[in-house]
Design an enzyme around this catalytic site. Structure first.
Site, PDB file in Angstrom:
ATOM      1  N   MET A  30       0.833  -1.196   0.000  1.00 50.91           N
ATOM      2  CA  MET A  30       0.000   0.000   0.000  1.00 50.91           C
ATOM      3  C   MET A  30       0.875   1.257   0.000  1.00 50.91           C
ATOM      4  O   MET A  30       1.863   1.329   0.713  1.00 50.91           O
ATOM      5  CB  MET A  30      -0.846  -0.033   1.273  1.00 50.91           C
ATOM      6  CG  MET A  30      -1.575   1.214   1.634  1.00 50.91           C
ATOM      7  SD  MET A  30      -2.480   0.977   3.192  1.00 50.91           S
ATOM      8  CE  MET A  30      -1.449   1.854   4.350  1.00 50.91           C
ATOM      9  N   SER A 104       4.171  -6.464   2.145  1.00 48.98           N
ATOM     10  CA  SER A 104       3.028  -6.036   2.945  1.00 48.98           C
ATOM     11  C   SER A 104       1.736  -6.637   2.377  1.00 48.98           C
ATOM     12  O   SER A 104       1.694  -7.845   2.172  1.00 48.98           O
ATOM     13  CB  SER A 104       3.011  -4.510   2.997  1.00 48.98           C
ATOM     14  OG  SER A 104       2.195  -4.079   4.050  1.00 48.98           O
ATOM     15  N   GLN A 105       0.730  -5.831   2.052  1.00 50.46           N
ATOM     16  CA  GLN A 105      -0.528  -6.436   1.600  1.00 50.46           C
ATOM     17  C   GLN A 105      -0.334  -7.252   0.320  1.00 50.46           C
ATOM     18  O   GLN A 105      -1.118  -8.166   0.036  1.00 50.46           O
ATOM     19  CB  GLN A 105      -1.638  -5.390   1.431  1.00 50.46           C
ATOM     20  CG  GLN A 105      -1.427  -4.414   0.293  1.00 50.46           C
ATOM     21  CD  GLN A 105      -2.514  -3.320   0.222  1.00 50.46           C
ATOM     22  OE1 GLN A 105      -3.282  -3.137   1.152  1.00 50.46           O
ATOM     23  NE2 GLN A 105      -2.561  -2.590  -0.883  1.00 50.46           N
ATOM     24  N   ASP A 222       7.451  -3.927  14.273  1.00 56.56           N
ATOM     25  CA  ASP A 222       6.495  -3.300  13.362  1.00 56.56           C
ATOM     26  C   ASP A 222       5.542  -2.374  14.118  1.00 56.56           C
ATOM     27  O   ASP A 222       4.911  -2.784  15.080  1.00 56.56           O
ATOM     28  CB  ASP A 222       5.697  -4.400  12.657  1.00 56.56           C
ATOM     29  CG  ASP A 222       5.096  -3.920  11.358  1.00 56.56           C
ATOM     30  OD1 ASP A 222       4.466  -2.849  11.373  1.00 56.56           O
ATOM     31  OD2 ASP A 222       5.264  -4.602  10.341  1.00 56.56           O
ATOM     32  N   HIS A 276       8.194  -1.938   9.985  1.00 56.02           N
ATOM     33  CA  HIS A 276       7.573  -2.505   8.788  1.00 56.02           C
ATOM     34  C   HIS A 276       8.398  -2.292   7.511  1.00 56.02           C
ATOM     35  O   HIS A 276       8.723  -1.161   7.161  1.00 56.02           O
ATOM     36  CB  HIS A 276       6.193  -1.865   8.620  1.00 56.02           C
ATOM     37  CG  HIS A 276       5.294  -2.608   7.687  1.00 56.02           C
ATOM     38  ND1 HIS A 276       4.987  -3.938   7.857  1.00 56.02           N
ATOM     39  CD2 HIS A 276       4.649  -2.216   6.564  1.00 56.02           C
ATOM     40  CE1 HIS A 276       4.178  -4.329   6.875  1.00 56.02           C
ATOM     41  NE2 HIS A 276       3.966  -3.305   6.086  1.00 56.02           N
TER      42      HIS A 276
END
Ligand code: NAG
Ligand code: NAG
Length: 293
Positions: A30, A104-105, A222, A276
């Site tokens: 994202m 990530s996503q 994170d 992250h």
């Protein structure tokens, strides 16, 4: 004489094949895109430097960079996954299989690709900070104006399970509220499906078990993914938001075939210090590159 020529040719052939590293497909997170030189662009270069220039496809969703950026927020994951499946099936270089790295996503989206589209075959799936059990909280967003981040966060807290958010906002589709587990089950338009929460879709479990390896990387410090444990496919015990239910006790472990992957030694959990996606080049070279060779 003829025999030794054959032998030499065979040796050449084998070393050639040995030198060919499987193609790599990457899916950005994202607030990012396929190709910024300071993010996935540099990772593509790094992979190529260490794999004898293997083919790396960094997915651009929607055909241009603006669409690609917006896709991370506003194109439903089901549509994105469908689009990617099409792109992968049309790419002749991937026909014999590929390894995949999700950021990530992009981690859970690539898992959806493995489960829904077994051709061409994905071999190794590496999830860097993916949210496999969703998120309940988005304390910070990367590379976004604070006001935009605030706005998205408010929508998620107040309206994640409304029909329009589930249609229009990517992050709502993997919003997982442990205090409203029933609503999550009945309203989530993406995560509930790929996690086999409603029924055990055997096709998903079967396809996931076609992987040679599924590697999940968790960022130990994170501050963006809540709970952090979602990066290792764990989540809160339903009904509260403090305690984490061990993966082996969760419904998804059996129902999605993770148990089988685990028994076959194909499930790997890596932890890395840092926030992250804050991984160093050296860590990537030492831990990720060997998985691609
Ligand atoms: C790199 O790959 C090419 C074929 O693409 C091969 O000819 C060459 O030997 C390889 N080099 C190394 C160092 O493996
Ligand atoms: C990051 O988290 C790990 C595990 O919880 C901890 O041991 C370490 O001290 C943390 N590092 C930093 C810099 O906060």
């Amino acid at each position: 004489m003829m025999k030794s020529i054959y032998l030499i040719l065979l040796i050449f052939y084998c070393s050639y094949v040995g030198a060919t590293v499987r193609p790599v497909v990457m899916w950005h997170g994202m607030g990012d895109t396929c190709c910024f030189p300071f993010s996935l662009g540099s990772i593509k270069k790094l992979i190529q430097e260490h794999t004898n220039k293997t083919y790396v496809k960094s997915l651009e969703i929607g055909g241009n960079i603006v669409m690609d950026y917006q896709s991370g927020f506003f194109i439903h994951p089901n549509k994105q996954v469908e689009y990617v499946c099409q792109q992968l099936s049309e790419d002749k270089k991937l026909a014999n299989g590929y390894n995949a790295i999700g950021f990530s996503q992009g981690g859970q989206f690539l898992r959806a690709v493995a489960q829904r589209c077994p051709n061409p075959p994905m071999k190794v799936l590496i999830s860097l900070g993916g949210q496999h059990q969703g998120v309940f909280g988005l304390p910070k967003c990367p590379s976004l104006k604070t006001s935009t981040c605030e706005y998205i966060r408010k929508i998620l807290y107040y309206a994640a399970y409304e029909e329009w958010t589930q249609k229009e906002l990517v992050q709502a589709t993997y919003w997982h509220d442990p205090l409203r587990e029933d609503e999550y089950r009945s309203r989530s338009t993406f995560l509930v499906d790929i996690n086999n929460e409603l029924d055990c879709n055997e096709r998903y479990a079967e396809n996931l078990n076609k992987l040679e390896k599924f590697v999940m990387v968790k960022f130990l410090n994170d501050t963006i993914v809540q709970p952090k444990e979602s990066q290792w496919f764990e989540f809160y015990t339903p009904g509260q938001d403090k305690e984490i239910l061990p993966l082996k006790k969760s419904h998804v472990y059996k129902c999605l075939g993770l148990e089988q992957l685990d028994l076959d030694g194909k499930l790997d959990f890596l932890g890395v210090e840092g926030d992250h996606l804050q991984l160093s080049e050296q860590w990537f070279i030492d831990n990720i590159i060997p998985l691609l060779l």
